[in-house]
Design a protein around this motif. Sequence first.
Motif, PDB file in Angstrom:
ATOM      1  N   GLY A   1      -0.412   7.178  -5.599  1.00  0.00           N
ATOM      2  CA  GLY A   1      -1.744   6.761  -5.185  1.00  0.00           C
ATOM      3  C   GLY A   1      -1.978   6.803  -3.688  1.00  0.00           C
ATOM      4  O   GLY A   1      -3.066   6.439  -3.218  1.00  0.00           O
ATOM      5  N   TYR A   2      -0.974   7.211  -2.920  1.00  0.00           N
ATOM      6  CA  TYR A   2      -1.115   7.285  -1.464  1.00  0.00           C
ATOM      7  C   TYR A   2      -0.832   8.710  -0.994  1.00  0.00           C
ATOM      8  O   TYR A   2      -0.097   9.450  -1.658  1.00  0.00           O
ATOM      9  N   PRO A   3      -1.407   9.098   0.150  1.00  0.00           N
ATOM     10  CA  PRO A   3      -1.211  10.488   0.615  1.00  0.00           C
ATOM     11  C   PRO A   3       0.251  10.875   0.800  1.00  0.00           C
ATOM     12  O   PRO A   3       0.619  12.040   0.624  1.00  0.00           O
ATOM     13  N   ASP A   4       1.081   9.886   1.166  1.00  0.00           N
ATOM     14  CA  ASP A   4       2.494  10.190   1.403  1.00  0.00           C
ATOM     15  C   ASP A   4       3.402   9.711   0.275  1.00  0.00           C
ATOM     16  O   ASP A   4       4.594   9.491   0.469  1.00  0.00           O
ATOM     17  N   SER A   5       2.829   9.536  -0.945  1.00  0.00           N
ATOM     18  CA  SER A   5       3.605   9.000  -2.070  1.00  0.00           C
ATOM     19  C   SER A   5       4.788   9.875  -2.456  1.00  0.00           C
ATOM     20  O   SER A   5       5.762   9.391  -3.037  1.00  0.00           O
ATOM     21  N   GLU A   6       4.742  11.161  -2.126  1.00  0.00           N
ATOM     22  CA  GLU A   6       5.857  12.044  -2.493  1.00  0.00           C
ATOM     23  C   GLU A   6       7.117  11.731  -1.689  1.00  0.00           C
ATOM     24  O   GLU A   6       8.227  12.010  -2.132  1.00  0.00           O
ATOM     25  N   THR A   7       6.930  11.144  -0.512  1.00  0.00           N
ATOM     26  CA  THR A   7       8.085  10.898   0.352  1.00  0.00           C
ATOM     27  C   THR A   7       8.323   9.426   0.649  1.00  0.00           C
ATOM     28  O   THR A   7       9.379   9.066   1.168  1.00  0.00           O
ATOM     29  N   ARG A   8       7.355   8.565   0.322  1.00  0.00           N
ATOM     30  CA  ARG A   8       7.485   7.153   0.673  1.00  0.00           C
ATOM     31  C   ARG A   8       7.115   6.250  -0.510  1.00  0.00           C
ATOM     32  O   ARG A   8       6.283   6.616  -1.341  1.00  0.00           O
ATOM     33  N   THR A   9       7.736   5.082  -0.549  1.00  0.00           N
ATOM     34  CA  THR A   9       7.364   4.019  -1.483  1.00  0.00           C
ATOM     35  C   THR A   9       6.649   2.930  -0.689  1.00  0.00           C
ATOM     36  O   THR A   9       7.152   2.493   0.361  1.00  0.00           O
ATOM     37  N   HIS A  10       5.492   2.515  -1.165  1.00  0.00           N
ATOM     38  CA  HIS A  10       4.730   1.459  -0.495  1.00  0.00           C
ATOM     39  C   HIS A  10       5.049   0.121  -1.167  1.00  0.00           C
ATOM     40  O   HIS A  10       5.226   0.056  -2.388  1.00  0.00           O
ATOM     41  N   LEU A  11       5.104  -0.941  -0.384  1.00  0.00           N
ATOM     42  CA  LEU A  11       5.488  -2.257  -0.882  1.00  0.00           C
ATOM     43  C   LEU A  11       4.356  -3.256  -0.700  1.00  0.00           C
ATOM     44  O   LEU A  11       3.745  -3.327   0.369  1.00  0.00           O
ATOM     45  N   ASP A  12       4.093  -4.000  -1.769  1.00  0.00           N
ATOM     46  CA  ASP A  12       3.106  -5.085  -1.739  1.00  0.00           C
ATOM     47  C   ASP A  12       3.834  -6.367  -2.117  1.00  0.00           C
ATOM     48  O   ASP A  12       4.337  -6.505  -3.240  1.00  0.00           O
ATOM     49  N   PHE A  13       3.890  -7.311  -1.192  1.00  0.00           N
ATOM     50  CA  PHE A  13       4.638  -8.542  -1.430  1.00  0.00           C
ATOM     51  C   PHE A  13       3.767  -9.695  -1.939  1.00  0.00           C
ATOM     52  O   PHE A  13       4.223 -10.834  -1.969  1.00  0.00           O
ATOM     53  N   ASN A  14       2.521  -9.392  -2.347  1.00  0.00           N
ATOM     54  CA  ASN A  14       1.652 -10.465  -2.842  1.00  0.00           C
ATOM     55  C   ASN A  14       2.259 -11.196  -4.036  1.00  0.00           C
ATOM     56  O   ASN A  14       2.080 -12.401  -4.199  1.00  0.00           O
ATOM     57  N   ARG A  15       2.969 -10.483  -4.898  1.00  0.00           N
ATOM     58  CA  ARG A  15       3.559 -11.118  -6.078  1.00  0.00           C
ATOM     59  C   ARG A  15       4.873 -11.838  -5.743  1.00  0.00           C
ATOM     60  O   ARG A  15       5.380 -12.605  -6.568  1.00  0.00           O
TER      61      ARG A  15
END
Length: 493
Positions: free
Chosen positions: A144-158
């Motif tokens: 879902g992100y432009p760089d999703s092929e090379t990066r993992t995005h982290l959401d710490f809300n949970r």
Amino acid sequence: MLAIISGPVSSAFEPVIGLEIHCQLLTASKIFCGCSTTFGSPPNTNICPVCLGMPGALPVLNARAVEFAVRAAHALACTVHEVSIFARKNYFYPDLPKGYQISQYDRPLATGGAVEFETSGGARRVGITRIHMEEDAGKSLHEGYPDSETRTHLDFNRSGVPLIEIVSEPDLRSAADAAEFFSRLRAVLVAIGVNDGNMEEGSLRCDANVSIRPVGTEKLGVKVELKNLNSFRHVQRAIEYEVERQAGVLGSGATVDHETRLWDADAGRTMSMRGKEEAHDYRYFPEPDLPPLTLERSWIEEVRGTLPELPDARRRRFVEQYALPPYDASVLTSSRELADYFEATAAASGNAKASSNWIMGALSARLNDLGIAITEVALTPARLAGLIRLIDAGTISGPATRDVFEKMFTSERSAAEIVEREGLARIDDQDAIVAAIKGVLAANPQPVAQYRAGKQQTFGFLVGKVMKETKGKANPALVNDMLRRLLSEDGAE
């Protein structure tokens, strides 16, 4: 790719299934800090030093989370222990900022208990091994992100959201029963107000432990964990696939690996994720920043007294008190709000079965069309009951009843007001009905001739024409009686 073998090979094995249900507690704040648990907030906005595990930040246990956990334990007939211990479960994931999860291990909050339910195959009883409290991890976003092929995005809300994990005994023997058990468990958790039941948002998740063994043996096979199943259908399909997969492995002479697998719903198969960890892999030790959780027995019993009527008990009562079919009772008790709506409608109308029919039929159809819950509908039980009373009194009938319902659903008018203002009251005037019938017979000579020649099916056609002519308001009993009489007369027009 391993072929899945079904038929004689798979039927020679018995599945042994246990579930681990991860239930988010319906608190406003997290388990060890005051951050919000609101779903859908912008990434990394509901966070603080405590839930991010910053050095020197100390956890403080949420009392409301403890209350909800105890409520769930009581509802599942578990023994709540006066003393339980929080522990550190050590492992690394990118979305676990502390490198460990605060959970409970050898001294959980509650043990024992069971869920009992009926299936087409008979009565089932699934034991509960334990219920323990813990915090949730963050979330890794891989697309879902432009760089999703090379990066993992982290959401710490949970991160730090309060959970209980409900671990069942390995008492399940089919995928269908596992899905039913999960469904019944969800109904209980929602009914007692500790969980919203929203599996799409991740507030209720299921892991399944699946093994197979030759039919007639007692020794357990090698267990495989299926991770993060978030619907009843996925639970059933994933277990069915896994049972067949393991049967194929054993049938080919190989051995089943002790591992964790993921369910790929699109491909309809499970995939290996990692080797399954054992308890020693997590290096559990008592959480140094939290004292033992000590509960007064009197308070534990006080919480028991706050439980509402549970779904199974309410279902049985609906059958006994309102003389409803078991199916109706099961549907109406699928949520506390729907059951409350039914009871209010039945009380106001004096007709429980008609109330059930309208709620399960026309009202549910409209809710499904709009994608809304019973709590969001403007049509109150009192107004729906008013429509049912008019029908029972013979004031309206036939298609007019649905017309009135639709107008009530989209307005705040009562059934009586709609019927009076729009002239929808049932026509009982015999002269008016005879006039309508004669007009229909004159306009449809061929069906009339067919009926008189013995083709009975045309009678229904003619009744429909009369009802259409009277805009659905004619008394159906009078229409049937008078139509037969006029058709039997020679020269009827």
